[in-house]
Design an enzyme around this catalytic site. Structure first.
Site, PDB file in Angstrom:
ATOM      1  N   HIS A   1       0.838  -1.209   0.000  1.00 36.18           N
ATOM      2  CA  HIS A   1       0.000   0.000   0.000  1.00 36.18           C
ATOM      3  C   HIS A   1       0.876   1.262   0.000  1.00 36.18           C
ATOM      4  O   HIS A   1       0.579   2.246  -0.681  1.00 36.18           O
ATOM      5  CB  HIS A   1      -0.875   0.045   1.252  1.00 36.18           C
ATOM      6  CG  HIS A   1      -1.928  -1.022   1.318  1.00 36.18           C
ATOM      7  ND1 HIS A   1      -1.912  -2.019   2.265  1.00 36.18           N
ATOM      8  CD2 HIS A   1      -3.036  -1.229   0.560  1.00 36.18           C
ATOM      9  CE1 HIS A   1      -2.962  -2.804   2.084  1.00 36.18           C
ATOM     10  NE2 HIS A   1      -3.654  -2.351   1.062  1.00 36.18           N
TER      11      HIS A   1
ATOM     12  N   GLN B   1      -1.074  -4.002  -8.799  1.00 38.13           N
ATOM     13  CA  GLN B   1      -1.164  -5.047  -9.823  1.00 38.13           C
ATOM     14  C   GLN B   1      -1.530  -6.408  -9.234  1.00 38.13           C
ATOM     15  O   GLN B   1      -1.983  -7.292  -9.938  1.00 38.13           O
ATOM     16  CB  GLN B   1       0.155  -5.166 -10.582  1.00 38.13           C
ATOM     17  CG  GLN B   1      -0.018  -5.977 -11.864  1.00 38.13           C
ATOM     18  CD  GLN B   1       1.232  -6.643 -12.349  1.00 38.13           C
ATOM     19  OE1 GLN B   1       2.183  -5.931 -12.677  1.00 38.13           O
ATOM     20  NE2 GLN B   1       1.266  -7.969 -12.402  1.00 38.13           N
TER      21      GLN B   1
END
Ligand code: PAF
Length: 287
Positions: free
Chosen positions: A28, A155
């Site tokens: 994150h 991703q």
């Protein structure tokens, strides 16, 4: 949040947004850094933290999903986030009582959902019916609230990023969707909030996903082209070598259309979902 964003925009300040479900990790924080890079020092970076009940199936891990808000806020502060939006269920879904349900019944005051009907049908969509309906609904709401110029997704959730990009294009959200590479532990395990559930022996087995991807990469690079069923059988066998892993799906597909591919070649994308004990992990890479 919407008022704050509107004020920023009126003052000519751009906004970069990282939507999360919290329990923040280095993956994150990489998205946050990417958001800052895109928007510059004069822009604002917003992170949302919300475990969205509408994207969990009734038998899934909504109630046990790790929640670490205090720690998350500290990490956001240290990483230079300008605002954190952490709403509760009543604010996001008025009338909702926190029951996870993929078909979250329309409540008295909430009866509108966003559905992407093509790219969301396979893989995560097939394995978790209703999941993407919850994702697209909450992300559309978050886009309307945060009003970002740029939104950054990881991703690791490749299909999610492709579905959201399509949704943003189809519904004319004026936002650029950026996808940042997966961040991995030293043994290759993709960083995920759910890794917290993996102790001892299960944690040791979890890099099986990465090993499967690497095996596919090396076979495809060596042979140039392999029939998908053959490669699927090979990866399934790898999963069966570990006592507590169970393959949910493995798919080879075109990264643009997400359409399954019969002959796997370099450039084909692979995605897989695997239960390690009770924890379901996903991963993907280009071959
Ligand atoms: O990827 C996630 O963490 C979630 O699916 C998202 C995009 C924050 C929507 O709830």
């Amino acid at each position: 949040m919407q008022r704050l964003a509107a004020n920023w925009r009126r003052a000519g300040v751009s906004i970069a947004f990282v939507p999360t479900m919290g329990c923040l990790h280095d993956g994150h924080l990489t998205l946050v850094r990417q958001a800052r890079k895109r928007i510059g020092q004069k822009g604002r970076v917003v992170v949302s933290i919300y475990v969205n009940p509408t994207q969990f199936g009734a038998a899934e891990d909504f109630t046990t999903y790790p929640r670490t808000l205090k720690r998350d806020l500290k990490l956001c502060r240290e990483t230079g986030v300008d605002a954190v939006f952490a709403p509760n269920d009543e604010e996001m879904y008025p009338g909702h009582r926190g029951t996870p349900s993929r078909r979250l019944a329309a409540t008295q005051n909430f009866s509108t959902f966003v559905v992407e009907e093509e790219l969301s049908q396979t893989m995560e969509g097939a394995s978790r019916p209703g999941h993407f309906r919850g994702v697209t609904t909450v992300v559309a709401k978050l886009f309307n609230i945060v009003q970002p110029d740029v939104a950054v997704f990881g991703q690791k959730d490749f299909q999610q990023a492709v579905v959201i990009r399509r949704m943003a294009a189809n519904l004319n959200f004026p936002v650029q969707i950026v996808v940042a590479p997966t961040v991995r532990e030293p043994d290759g395990l993709a960083m995920s909030s759910r890794n917290r559930h993996l102790a001892g022996n299960l944690r040791r087995q979890a890099p099986a996903l990465w090993r499967a991807i690497q095996r596919a990469q090396s076979l495809v690079r060596r042979s140039g082209s392999i029939p998908a069923p053959k490669l699927k059988a090979e990866l399934k066998k790898l999963m069966e070598n570990e006592p507590d892993t169970r393959l949910d799906y493995v798919e080879f597909f075109d990264p643009e259309t997400l359409k399954p591919i019969g002959k796997v070649r370099p450039g084909t994308h692979v995605a897989l979902a695997v239960f390690v004990g009770k924890t379901r992990l996903i991963d993907n890479e280009r071959l």
